[in-house]
Design a protein around this motif. Structure first.
Motif, PDB file in Angstrom:
ATOM      1  N   CYS A 115      18.364  -9.562   3.768  1.00 50.56           N
ATOM      2  CA  CYS A 115      18.082  -8.133   3.964  1.00 50.56           C
ATOM      3  C   CYS A 115      18.145  -7.367   2.653  1.00 50.56           C
ATOM      4  O   CYS A 115      17.384  -6.406   2.453  1.00 50.56           O
ATOM      5  CB  CYS A 115      19.066  -7.545   4.969  1.00 50.56           C
ATOM      6  N   GLY A 116      19.054  -7.787   1.752  1.00 47.68           N
ATOM      7  CA  GLY A 116      19.131  -7.111   0.459  1.00 47.68           C
ATOM      8  C   GLY A 116      17.873  -7.302  -0.366  1.00 47.68           C
ATOM      9  O   GLY A 116      17.370  -6.349  -0.979  1.00 47.68           O
ATOM     10  N   GLY A 117      17.332  -8.527  -0.386  1.00 38.89           N
ATOM     11  CA  GLY A 117      16.084  -8.758  -1.124  1.00 38.89           C
ATOM     12  C   GLY A 117      14.922  -7.984  -0.540  1.00 38.89           C
ATOM     13  O   GLY A 117      14.118  -7.382  -1.265  1.00 38.89           O
ATOM     14  N   ALA A 118      14.807  -7.979   0.806  1.00 41.39           N
ATOM     15  CA  ALA A 118      13.729  -7.216   1.444  1.00 41.39           C
ATOM     16  C   ALA A 118      13.891  -5.723   1.208  1.00 41.39           C
ATOM     17  O   ALA A 118      12.900  -4.999   1.008  1.00 41.39           O
ATOM     18  CB  ALA A 118      13.692  -7.525   2.937  1.00 41.39           C
ATOM     19  N   ALA A 119      15.149  -5.240   1.232  1.00 41.78           N
ATOM     20  CA  ALA A 119      15.383  -3.813   0.993  1.00 41.78           C
ATOM     21  C   ALA A 119      15.009  -3.418  -0.426  1.00 41.78           C
ATOM     22  O   ALA A 119      14.421  -2.343  -0.655  1.00 41.78           O
ATOM     23  CB  ALA A 119      16.844  -3.469   1.278  1.00 41.78           C
ATOM     24  N   LEU A 120      15.321  -4.262  -1.401  1.00 46.20           N
ATOM     25  CA  LEU A 120      14.938  -3.967  -2.787  1.00 46.20           C
ATOM     26  C   LEU A 120      13.418  -3.919  -2.938  1.00 46.20           C
ATOM     27  O   LEU A 120      12.876  -3.066  -3.653  1.00 46.20           O
ATOM     28  CB  LEU A 120      15.540  -5.002  -3.733  1.00 46.20           C
ATOM     29  N   ALA A 121      12.727  -4.851  -2.264  1.00 47.21           N
ATOM     30  CA  ALA A 121      11.261  -4.843  -2.329  1.00 47.21           C
ATOM     31  C   ALA A 121      10.693  -3.575  -1.704  1.00 47.21           C
ATOM     32  O   ALA A 121       9.777  -2.941  -2.257  1.00 47.21           O
ATOM     33  CB  ALA A 121      10.707  -6.085  -1.629  1.00 47.21           C
ATOM     34  N   LEU A 122      11.237  -3.163  -0.544  1.00 47.96           N
ATOM     35  CA  LEU A 122      10.752  -1.933   0.088  1.00 47.96           C
ATOM     36  C   LEU A 122      11.102  -0.705  -0.738  1.00 47.96           C
ATOM     37  O   LEU A 122      10.325   0.257  -0.788  1.00 47.96           O
ATOM     38  CB  LEU A 122      11.343  -1.796   1.490  1.00 47.96           C
ATOM     39  N   LEU A 123      12.263  -0.728  -1.402  1.00 50.56           N
ATOM     40  CA  LEU A 123      12.632   0.412  -2.238  1.00 50.56           C
ATOM     41  C   LEU A 123      11.671   0.554  -3.412  1.00 50.56           C
ATOM     42  O   LEU A 123      11.251   1.667  -3.756  1.00 50.56           O
ATOM     43  CB  LEU A 123      14.067   0.249  -2.737  1.00 50.56           C
ATOM     44  N   GLY A 124      11.315  -0.571  -4.037  1.00 48.89           N
ATOM     45  CA  GLY A 124      10.336  -0.505  -5.122  1.00 48.89           C
ATOM     46  C   GLY A 124       8.996   0.005  -4.640  1.00 48.89           C
ATOM     47  O   GLY A 124       8.347   0.826  -5.316  1.00 48.89           O
ATOM     48  N   HIS A 125       8.561  -0.451  -3.469  1.00 49.59           N
ATOM     49  CA  HIS A 125       7.289   0.025  -2.919  1.00 49.59           C
ATOM     50  C   HIS A 125       7.366   1.501  -2.555  1.00 49.59           C
ATOM     51  O   HIS A 125       6.428   2.267  -2.832  1.00 49.59           O
ATOM     52  CB  HIS A 125       6.926  -0.808  -1.694  1.00 49.59           C
ATOM     53  N   ALA A 126       8.488   1.912  -1.949  1.00 48.66           N
ATOM     54  CA  ALA A 126       8.637   3.314  -1.573  1.00 48.66           C
ATOM     55  C   ALA A 126       8.675   4.216  -2.796  1.00 48.66           C
ATOM     56  O   ALA A 126       8.139   5.330  -2.778  1.00 48.66           O
ATOM     57  CB  ALA A 126       9.907   3.501  -0.742  1.00 48.66           C
ATOM     58  N   THR A 127       9.306   3.758  -3.873  1.00 49.00           N
ATOM     59  CA  THR A 127       9.348   4.555  -5.100  1.00 49.00           C
ATOM     60  C   THR A 127       7.950   4.819  -5.637  1.00 49.00           C
ATOM     61  O   THR A 127       7.670   5.895  -6.181  1.00 49.00           O
ATOM     62  CB  THR A 127      10.200   3.840  -6.161  1.00 49.00           C
ATOM     63  N   ALA A 128       7.057   3.841  -5.440  1.00 50.91           N
ATOM     64  CA  ALA A 128       5.687   4.013  -5.924  1.00 50.91           C
ATOM     65  C   ALA A 128       4.857   4.890  -5.002  1.00 50.91           C
ATOM     66  O   ALA A 128       4.214   5.849  -5.446  1.00 50.91           O
ATOM     67  CB  ALA A 128       5.027   2.637  -6.092  1.00 50.91           C
ATOM     68  N   VAL A 129       4.872   4.598  -3.700  1.00 48.31           N
ATOM     69  CA  VAL A 129       3.940   5.286  -2.797  1.00 48.31           C
ATOM     70  C   VAL A 129       4.455   6.642  -2.332  1.00 48.31           C
ATOM     71  O   VAL A 129       3.649   7.560  -2.089  1.00 48.31           O
ATOM     72  CB  VAL A 129       3.615   4.395  -1.575  1.00 48.31           C
ATOM     73  N   LEU A 130       5.769   6.819  -2.197  1.00 47.76           N
ATOM     74  CA  LEU A 130       6.281   8.106  -1.746  1.00 47.76           C
ATOM     75  C   LEU A 130       6.344   9.126  -2.877  1.00 47.76           C
ATOM     76  O   LEU A 130       6.719  10.279  -2.642  1.00 47.76           O
ATOM     77  CB  LEU A 130       7.669   7.947  -1.112  1.00 47.76           C
ATOM     78  N   GLY A 131       5.996   8.718  -4.094  1.00 44.11           N
ATOM     79  CA  GLY A 131       5.841   9.665  -5.177  1.00 44.11           C
ATOM     80  C   GLY A 131       4.446  10.252  -5.253  1.00 44.11           C
ATOM     81  O   GLY A 131       4.154  11.035  -6.157  1.00 44.11           O
ATOM     82  N   ARG A 132       3.583   9.896  -4.309  1.00 43.93           N
ATOM     83  CA  ARG A 132       2.225  10.438  -4.259  1.00 43.93           C
ATOM     84  C   ARG A 132       2.183  11.669  -3.364  1.00 43.93           C
ATOM     85  O   ARG A 132       2.865  11.736  -2.341  1.00 43.93           O
ATOM     86  CB  ARG A 132       1.259   9.388  -3.709  1.00 43.93           C
ATOM     87  N   ALA A 133       1.361  12.608  -3.742  1.00 45.77           N
ATOM     88  CA  ALA A 133       1.229  13.817  -2.924  1.00 45.77           C
ATOM     89  C   ALA A 133       0.638  13.501  -1.566  1.00 45.77           C
ATOM     90  O   ALA A 133       0.978  14.141  -0.566  1.00 45.77           O
ATOM     91  CB  ALA A 133       0.358  14.842  -3.661  1.00 45.77           C
ATOM     92  N   SER A 134      -0.242  12.498  -1.487  1.00 45.61           N
ATOM     93  CA  SER A 134      -0.881  12.166  -0.229  1.00 45.61           C
ATOM     94  C   SER A 134       0.113  11.655   0.805  1.00 45.61           C
ATOM     95  O   SER A 134      -0.191  11.681   2.007  1.00 45.61           O
ATOM     96  CB  SER A 134      -1.978  11.114  -0.462  1.00 45.61           C
ATOM     97  N   ALA A 135       1.283  11.179   0.398  1.00 46.03           N
ATOM     98  CA  ALA A 135       2.284  10.699   1.344  1.00 46.03           C
ATOM     99  C   ALA A 135       2.998  11.836   2.058  1.00 46.03           C
ATOM    100  O   ALA A 135       3.707  11.599   3.036  1.00 46.03           O
ATOM    101  CB  ALA A 135       3.310   9.814   0.632  1.00 46.03           C
ATOM    102  N   HIS A 136       2.829  13.075   1.577  1.00 47.56           N
ATOM    103  CA  HIS A 136       3.573  14.207   2.126  1.00 47.56           C
ATOM    104  C   HIS A 136       2.660  15.298   2.684  1.00 47.56           C
ATOM    105  O   HIS A 136       3.135  16.386   2.970  1.00 47.56           O
ATOM    106  CB  HIS A 136       4.471  14.800   1.044  1.00 47.56           C
ATOM    107  N   ALA A 137       1.380  15.017   2.838  1.00 48.01           N
ATOM    108  CA  ALA A 137       0.464  16.009   3.384  1.00 48.01           C
ATOM    109  C   ALA A 137       0.778  16.235   4.845  1.00 48.01           C
ATOM    110  O   ALA A 137       0.684  15.336   5.662  1.00 48.01           O
ATOM    111  CB  ALA A 137      -0.977  15.548   3.221  1.00 48.01           C
ATOM    112  N   GLY A 138       1.193  17.455   5.189  1.00 45.00           N
ATOM    113  CA  GLY A 138       1.494  17.783   6.560  1.00 45.00           C
ATOM    114  C   GLY A 138       2.799  17.215   7.060  1.00 45.00           C
ATOM    115  O   GLY A 138       3.083  17.283   8.249  1.00 45.00           O
ATOM    116  N   THR A 139       3.626  16.618   6.178  1.00 45.71           N
ATOM    117  CA  THR A 139       4.903  16.033   6.610  1.00 45.71           C
ATOM    118  C   THR A 139       6.005  17.045   6.355  1.00 45.71           C
ATOM    119  O   THR A 139       6.521  17.148   5.273  1.00 45.71           O
ATOM    120  CB  THR A 139       5.191  14.732   5.839  1.00 45.71           C
ATOM    121  N   ALA A 140       6.336  17.801   7.376  1.00 46.32           N
ATOM    122  CA  ALA A 140       7.419  18.775   7.251  1.00 46.32           C
ATOM    123  C   ALA A 140       8.708  18.297   7.855  1.00 46.32           C
ATOM    124  O   ALA A 140       9.759  18.801   7.547  1.00 46.32           O
ATOM    125  CB  ALA A 140       7.012  20.086   7.924  1.00 46.32           C
ATOM    126  N   ALA A 141       8.651  17.345   8.721  1.00 43.63           N
ATOM    127  CA  ALA A 141       9.835  16.782   9.359  1.00 43.63           C
ATOM    128  C   ALA A 141       9.515  15.399   9.808  1.00 43.63           C
ATOM    129  O   ALA A 141       8.404  14.985   9.939  1.00 43.63           O
ATOM    130  CB  ALA A 141      10.283  17.647  10.516  1.00 43.63           C
TER     131      ALA A 141
END
Length: 416
Positions: free
Chosen positions: A389-415
């Motif tokens: 789970c730690g290895g998978a979590a690190l991989a998802l964290l790296g992916h999230a750091t890349a994609v959730l830093g995009r403006a398109s990931a937050h369009a219309g996301t208020a909650a």
């Protein structure tokens, strides 16, 4: 230079009118004002050029979507051509931020916006939003971005956040009141119910199944893995209820942290001046939210372990909780496939560990169990889920750091 013939600094002599460059958006427009605006079909008040830098797009070939738009519709007004290309996006947008996010999703960057004589995608989106007629046929010169707080907690949302904790308490109560095969059935049923509650809204196909496997392993896996190397199991192995209850109670902090990230990112999106600026501010926010949830999860696991007499939490339960939180965060922001892949990878490592120990019982296959035995001797049975789970979590964290830093990931996301 202006139409009046007054030369700009270093420009041609009075009365000489050079032909407009192919990428110059002023070509075909009306009179140029002294402040850089236009009249008679020029750009609206929402258009703002880059300050302090050289003019972009003058005499340079356009690139990407800009080149396509200009080739198709002419070079007189490339912003108009871009508006025609993305008219559906601009018409349904409720604020310029949604247009900026949509342009980024289509590959438009700040560098591309500079070729439209805008300093960033946000400025370009403001002009596109201003040019589109709204319901009453008028055009909005500018709009206040929807950067307010997230939707307040409703009774339904609060109940959904507390539901996993209630299921966890019922499961532990059922495990305490039963014995034998019925106890195992109660534990598995509780783990599957928690999988449905913890998977988040609209997960990818298979996400609930992977979550259920991981929760069942958290309940029975460590006890099973402890007996397999010695030739067991010879009977019912112990069930580990505290991690299951701790993960269930941590669902409410997970929902709160996800809402916190969505709200803060939306506010940062409203105040950013460029995609790189937004990404640079959002990534530390993501890491801070993950650290906050990890601290809350560890505290709840320690509290549950103390109350139930199980001692401090193991690394496997903490790693599983962080993995489930990151999968939920990616799911609610539209990256459901990545979340499901991370959970599936963790399940594959768990299954491979159990299969290798069982396969080592075959003649000549002792080497298959060596990696699991090494992890077992170093950290006990909890080492396997901690690594998986730690290895998978690190991989998802790296992916999230890349994609959730995009403006398109937050369009219309208020909650979330």
């Amino acid at each position: 230079m202006s139409d009046g013939g007054t030369p700009a600094a270093g420009g041609p002599a009075r009365g000489v009118h050079p032909a407009p460059a192919a990428g110059d958006s002023r070509a075909g427009h009306g009179r140029t004002t002294g402040g850089g605006g236009t009249t008679g079909g020029g750009r609206t008040a929402g258009d703002r050029t880059a300050s302090g830098g050289r003019p972009a797009g003058r005499g340079e070939p356009l690139g990407g979507q800009a080149r396509t738009a200009v080739t198709r519709f002419g070079s007189a007004d490339p912003v108009k051509a871009l508006l025609h290309r993305h008219r559906e996006l601009c018409e349904r947008a409720v604020d310029p931020l949604e247009i900026a996010a949509g342009l980024e999703a289509h590959g438009v960057t700040d560098r591309t916006a500079a070729r439209f004589r805008h300093r960033d995608v946000f400025s370009l989106a403001e002009e596109l939003y201003a040019r589109v007629p709204r319901g009453d046929g008028t055009r909005h010169g500018s709009a206040a971005p929807a950067s307010g707080p997230a939707t307040p907690w409703s009774a339904g949302a609060l109940l959904l956040a507390l539901l996993p904790g209630a299921l966890g308490l019922l499961t532990v109560a059922g495990l305490t009141a039963t014995d034998g095969p019925l106890r195992a059935a109660v534990g598995v049923a509780g783990a599957l119910g928690l999988a449905v509650a913890l998977a988040g809204p609209a997960p990818a196909p298979g996400t609930r199944a992977w979550t259920g496997f991981l929760l069942i392993y958290a309940l029975v896996g460590d006890g099973l893995l402890a007996e397999l190397p010695a030739g067991g199991p010879d009977g019912p192995w112990p069930l580990d209820a505290p991690p299951l209850l701790g993960l269930a109670l941590a669902a409410a902090p997970a929902v709160w942290c996800a809402r916190l990230f969505a709200t803060r990112a939306r506010r940062r999106l409203a105040g950013s001046r460029g995609l790189a600026d937004f990404a640079a501010g959002t990534r530390p926010l993501l890491l801070g939210v993950v650290a906050l949830y990890t601290a809350a999860l560890t505290g709840l696991l320690a509290l549950v372990g103390t109350v139930l007499g199980a001692g401090p939490p193991g690394g496997g339960a903490v790693a599983l909780g962080v993995l489930l939180f990151l999968a939920r965060l990616l799911t609610v922001h539209g990256y459901r496939g990545a979340a499901a892949s991370g959970l599936a990878a963790a399940c594959a490592v768990h299954g491979l560990a159990l299969a290798s120990v069982l396969a080592a019982r075959l003649p000549g296959c002792d080497l298959l169990a060596r990696p699991v035995e090494a992890a077992f001797s170093a950290g006990g049975p909890a080492a396997v889920p901690a690594l998986a789970c730690g290895g998978a979590a690190l991989a998802l964290l790296g992916h999230a750091t890349a994609v959730l830093g995009r403006a398109s990931a937050h369009a219309g996301t208020a909650a979330t």
